[in-house]
Design a protein around this motif. Sequence first.
Motif, short mmCIF file in Angstrom:
data_model
loop_
_atom_site.label_atom_id
_atom_site.label_comp_id
_atom_site.label_asym_id
_atom_site.label_seq_id
_atom_site.Cartn_x
_atom_site.Cartn_y
_atom_site.Cartn_z
N PRO A 39 -18.17 -11.06 -59.06
CA PRO A 39 -18.15 -9.98 -60.04
C PRO A 39 -19.41 -9.98 -60.93
O PRO A 39 -20.00 -11.04 -61.17
N GLU A 40 -19.77 -8.77 -61.41
CA GLU A 40 -21.03 -8.60 -62.13
C GLU A 40 -21.18 -9.54 -63.33
O GLU A 40 -22.25 -10.13 -63.52
N ASP A 41 -20.09 -9.70 -64.13
CA ASP A 41 -20.21 -10.57 -65.31
C ASP A 41 -20.48 -12.02 -64.91
O ASP A 41 -21.25 -12.72 -65.56
N GLU A 42 -19.86 -12.45 -63.79
CA GLU A 42 -20.11 -13.83 -63.34
C GLU A 42 -21.52 -13.97 -62.79
O GLU A 42 -22.17 -15.00 -62.97
N ARG A 43 -22.01 -12.91 -62.11
CA ARG A 43 -23.40 -12.96 -61.61
C ARG A 43 -24.36 -13.11 -62.78
O ARG A 43 -25.32 -13.88 -62.73
N LYS A 44 -24.09 -12.35 -63.86
CA LYS A 44 -24.94 -12.43 -65.05
C LYS A 44 -24.91 -13.84 -65.63
O LYS A 44 -25.95 -14.41 -65.96
N ALA A 45 -23.69 -14.41 -65.73
CA ALA A 45 -23.53 -15.75 -66.33
C ALA A 45 -24.34 -16.80 -65.57
O ALA A 45 -24.85 -17.74 -66.15
N MET A 46 -24.46 -16.62 -64.25
CA MET A 46 -25.19 -17.63 -63.48
C MET A 46 -26.67 -17.29 -63.31
O MET A 46 -27.41 -18.00 -62.63
N GLY A 47 -27.12 -16.19 -63.94
CA GLY A 47 -28.54 -15.85 -63.91
C GLY A 47 -28.95 -15.11 -62.65
O GLY A 47 -30.13 -15.09 -62.28
N LEU A 48 -27.96 -14.50 -61.99
CA LEU A 48 -28.26 -13.79 -60.75
C LEU A 48 -28.56 -12.32 -61.08
O LEU A 48 -27.68 -11.48 -61.15
N SER A 49 -29.84 -12.05 -61.29
CA SER A 49 -30.25 -10.71 -61.75
C SER A 49 -30.24 -9.71 -60.60
O SER A 49 -30.39 -10.07 -59.44
N ASP A 50 -30.09 -8.43 -60.94
CA ASP A 50 -30.12 -7.36 -59.93
C ASP A 50 -31.51 -7.21 -59.32
O ASP A 50 -31.66 -6.59 -58.27
N GLY A 51 -32.52 -7.76 -60.00
CA GLY A 51 -33.89 -7.67 -59.48
C GLY A 51 -34.28 -8.86 -58.63
O GLY A 51 -35.45 -9.04 -58.28
N LEU A 52 -33.29 -9.69 -58.30
CA LEU A 52 -33.59 -10.89 -57.51
C LEU A 52 -33.77 -10.54 -56.04
O LEU A 52 -32.94 -9.85 -55.45
N VAL A 53 -34.88 -11.00 -55.46
CA VAL A 53 -35.10 -10.83 -54.01
C VAL A 53 -35.16 -12.23 -53.41
O VAL A 53 -35.93 -13.08 -53.87
N ARG A 54 -34.30 -12.45 -52.40
CA ARG A 54 -34.27 -13.76 -51.75
C ARG A 54 -35.08 -13.70 -50.46
O ARG A 54 -34.96 -12.76 -49.68
N PHE A 55 -35.91 -14.72 -50.27
CA PHE A 55 -36.71 -14.81 -49.05
C PHE A 55 -36.27 -16.01 -48.22
O PHE A 55 -36.09 -17.10 -48.76
N SER A 56 -36.13 -15.79 -46.92
CA SER A 56 -36.09 -16.90 -45.98
C SER A 56 -37.44 -16.83 -45.29
O SER A 56 -37.67 -15.97 -44.44
N VAL A 57 -38.34 -17.71 -45.71
CA VAL A 57 -39.73 -17.61 -45.23
C VAL A 57 -39.80 -18.09 -43.78
O VAL A 57 -39.23 -19.13 -43.43
N GLY A 58 -40.49 -17.30 -42.97
CA GLY A 58 -40.53 -17.55 -41.51
C GLY A 58 -41.56 -18.59 -41.11
O GLY A 58 -42.08 -19.34 -41.94
N LEU A 59 -41.84 -18.62 -39.82
CA LEU A 59 -42.73 -19.63 -39.26
C LEU A 59 -44.17 -19.11 -39.13
O LEU A 59 -44.95 -19.66 -38.33
N ASP A 60 -44.52 -18.09 -39.88
CA ASP A 60 -45.83 -17.44 -39.78
C ASP A 60 -46.96 -18.45 -39.64
O ASP A 60 -47.05 -19.40 -40.42
N ASN A 61 -47.83 -18.22 -38.69
CA ASN A 61 -48.98 -19.11 -38.50
C ASN A 61 -50.00 -18.87 -39.60
O ASN A 61 -50.55 -19.81 -40.17
N ASP A 62 -50.26 -17.58 -39.91
CA ASP A 62 -51.24 -17.26 -40.96
C ASP A 62 -50.48 -16.82 -42.21
O ASP A 62 -50.33 -15.63 -42.48
N ILE A 63 -50.00 -17.78 -42.97
CA ILE A 63 -49.17 -17.47 -44.13
C ILE A 63 -50.01 -16.83 -45.24
O ILE A 63 -49.50 -16.07 -46.07
N GLY A 64 -51.33 -17.10 -45.25
CA GLY A 64 -52.23 -16.47 -46.22
C GLY A 64 -52.23 -14.96 -46.04
O GLY A 64 -52.14 -14.19 -47.00
N LEU A 65 -52.28 -14.52 -44.79
CA LEU A 65 -52.25 -13.09 -44.48
C LEU A 65 -50.91 -12.49 -44.94
O LEU A 65 -50.86 -11.42 -45.55
#
Length: 401
Positions: A360-386
């Motif tokens: 629920p939204e109030d619990e998300r707020k309490a734990m610091g889970l903002s609506d602007g949060l983007v989660r990444f699972s970073v891949g195996l990219d060879n050229d991570i700089g690019l």
Amino acid sequence: MNTKFDPSNAIQDFLVFGEFGDVNPSITDSSTFTFLSPERMEELFEHEIEGCFLYSRHWNPTNKFLSDALARMEGSEAAQAKASGMAAISSAIIQICGNGDEIISSRTVYGGTYALFKNFLPRFGIKVHFVDVQNIDAVSELINERTKVVYCESISNPLLDVSDIPALSGLCRSRGVKLVVDNTFSPMMLSPIRLGADVVVHSLTKYINGTSDCVAGAVCASSDFIHQLTDINSGASMLFGAVLDSTRAASILKNLHSLHLRMRQHSQNGMFIAENLQKLGLRVYYPGLPDHPQHKLLTEMMNEGYGYGGMLAVDVGDSARANQLMTRMQEEKVGYLAVSLGYFKTLFSAPGHSTSSEIPEDERKAMGLSDGLVRFSVGLDNDIGLSFERIKLCLSESGVI
Ligand SMILES: *Cc1c(COP(=O)(O)O)cnc(C)c1O
């Protein structure tokens, strides 16, 4: 603390040959197995016999190979592969808890786990208390004679909090409670059983399989607990029946043998993206960053050589910016707008409105889970700089920087 154990070495010597000396074990293509005598069959109904199989929902050779390899990786006595991560979690929990029992759970757990605990288990008289597991005193205060389980994720979804497994396990041992840890985000990096956990659950769907082509899970624990789970008359695995198909078990076992390389590369790329996002002045959640609240704890607990993982989250302010950013990143081929993780390509999603929307939204707020949060699972990219240059472009075009 735990530096000497190498989960990759532990599975290196796990050699199982196929019928013709095949370098991969033969795949069991049978639901049932013949017996040379009725007496032998009777015997198997009474107790398990090593190397003897009855029916594939109970055990089959291919699932057993994968399970044994996973036990070696986790440093547990035994393991059982399951049809999904949720099957692993639900069967382990229901094996331990019954009507009138209580669970103390971290409040930041995978959305499906949260929904199971919050909405489903109460129907069976199992009460779950949600708590910030960083606060060991708060966990201790909630333990009473009905408490059977303390449940947490070694690295939590999606804010990447790290659980103090030695402290929680010390508390659980002293109070006669089982510590169950979801290690999905940190296979090989962390070995919770060796740090004192009683049961480790995994979604193999993520890093361990690594190719996002199937759903699977596992429970790693003592031989005694795995026997309880698979007991023909009283085991949650056997009776709820969420068995993994053997053709999938075989393909996951093959992928497991490259997990150490993948984890290293995911971690290297994760660290690169986290550091560079932080340099742009953004709020970044990544346990490899020195200012992460549990950076030191994780450094003490982790196995050497696998890094801090490939999961990170960044707060871009609000959900409109998050959505624009993700749309642009997909167009720029940074990766895919998709839930799940541990794939060879980068995956991203906004947990507040997807994988954690069960909370629920109030619990998300309490734990610091903002609506602007983007989660990444970073891949195996060879050229991570690019890849980072592309992310930066998208951040700029979405008005984040
Ligand atoms: C995905 C996930 C699960 C559930 O696993 P499934 O294989 O989808 O059933 C459980 N815990 C965590 C941390 C996960 O990421």
